[in-house]
Design an enzyme around this catalytic site. Structure first.
Site, short mmCIF file in Angstrom:
data_model
loop_
_atom_site.label_atom_id
_atom_site.label_comp_id
_atom_site.label_asym_id
_atom_site.label_seq_id
_atom_site.Cartn_x
_atom_site.Cartn_y
_atom_site.Cartn_z
N ASP A 145 1.10 -1.28 -0.02
CA ASP A 145 -0.08 0.03 -0.05
C ASP A 145 1.17 1.28 0.05
O ASP A 145 2.16 1.10 0.36
CB ASP A 145 -0.82 0.02 1.24
CG ASP A 145 -1.86 1.23 1.17
OD1 ASP A 145 -2.44 1.49 0.46
OD2 ASP A 145 -1.89 2.04 2.49
N ASP B 218 -0.37 5.32 0.89
CA ASP B 218 -0.68 6.22 2.20
C ASP B 218 -0.62 5.31 3.48
O ASP B 218 -1.56 4.34 3.63
CB ASP B 218 -1.89 6.86 1.65
CG ASP B 218 -1.70 7.63 0.33
OD1 ASP B 218 -1.40 8.83 0.38
OD2 ASP B 218 -2.60 7.23 -0.50
N ASP C 122 -1.63 -1.00 5.81
CA ASP C 122 -1.83 -0.26 7.19
C ASP C 122 -3.14 -0.24 7.80
O ASP C 122 -3.36 0.31 8.80
CB ASP C 122 -1.14 1.28 7.20
CG ASP C 122 -2.34 2.02 6.23
OD1 ASP C 122 -2.56 1.73 5.27
OD2 ASP C 122 -2.67 3.00 6.91
#
Length: 225
Positions: A12, A14, A172
């Protein structure tokens, strides 16, 4: 067990590779100012990012008391300001670049799959010195559906010529974990990032780490296919 039980990894952007929250704050402040609407809090933005830019704009308009009919104007302002700001206030997380280098050194092919529009994602990765470490980059507008739908991960596995069970997902948030589980990929979550205000260790995953370069591909907590 060896690292070669994995052929690829999907990462991922961001909240995983780059702390982009400061960019979002600046861009949304400028967008709301231009619309004559009150600014939203940094905490609201941190809870809201990660589900795509359209969701962020609609949620921000609602939180600021703006009419939903302002979406098109807000979207145009947001795109203009984000392209101007992209990466100015963002920082690579400690261990992120090193982690990608370690994964490549283990022979894994790498892709970034993000809900961020591709026109924002690629320049950011290039600016932060990570684009050259990746074999492919897919944004939130690359496919007809975005995470937490598994489709982007399924397509990324195809692009990497890697079976899902041998492709490690690193993210995240619950979005990353849900997409990985549905796609059949093992998943590791970082303890920092933006999980919509919820504790990351409450999310189903194979492991949790403080830094990407701390991922142990041979650890028993990572389930081998």
């Amino acid at each position: 067990m060896t690292a070669r039980r994995f052929d690829a990894a999907i990462v991922d952007l961001d909240g995983t590779l780059v702390d982009t929250l400061p960019d979002f704050v600046v861009v949304l402040d400028r967008t709301l100012d231009a619309l004559g609407l009150p600014r939203v809090s940094r905490e609201f933005i941190e809870r809201t990012i990660g589900k795509g830019s359209e969701h962020l704009i609609r949620s921000t308009l609602q939180a600021a008391g703006g009419d939903a009919a302002l979406f098109d104007a807000a979207w145009a302002l947001y795109q203009r300001h984000y392209l101007a700001v992209n990466g100015d206030h963002a920082a690579v997380y400690p261990g992120a670049r090193e982690g990608l280098e370690q994964l490549r050194a283990c022979g894994l092919r790498l892709a970034c799959v993000t809900n961020k529009p591709l026109a924002f994602a690629r320049p950011l990765l290039e600016r932060k010195g990570m684009l050259g470490l990746l074999d492919a980059v897919f944004g939130g507008d690359s496919f007809e559906r975005r995470k937490p739908d598994p489709l982007p991960l399924v397509r990324a596995c195809e692009a990497l010529a890697s079976a899902a069970a041998r492709t490690l997902v690193i993210g995240d948030s619950a979005n990353d974990a849900a997409a990985a589980r549905a796609a059949g990929c093992p998943v590791v979550l970082v303890r920092y990032g933006y999980n919509h205000g919820e504790p990351i260790e409450h999310v189903d995953a194979d492991a949790w780490v403080d830094r990407i370069d701390a991922i142990d591909l041979a650890a028993d907590t990572l389930i081998a296919p």
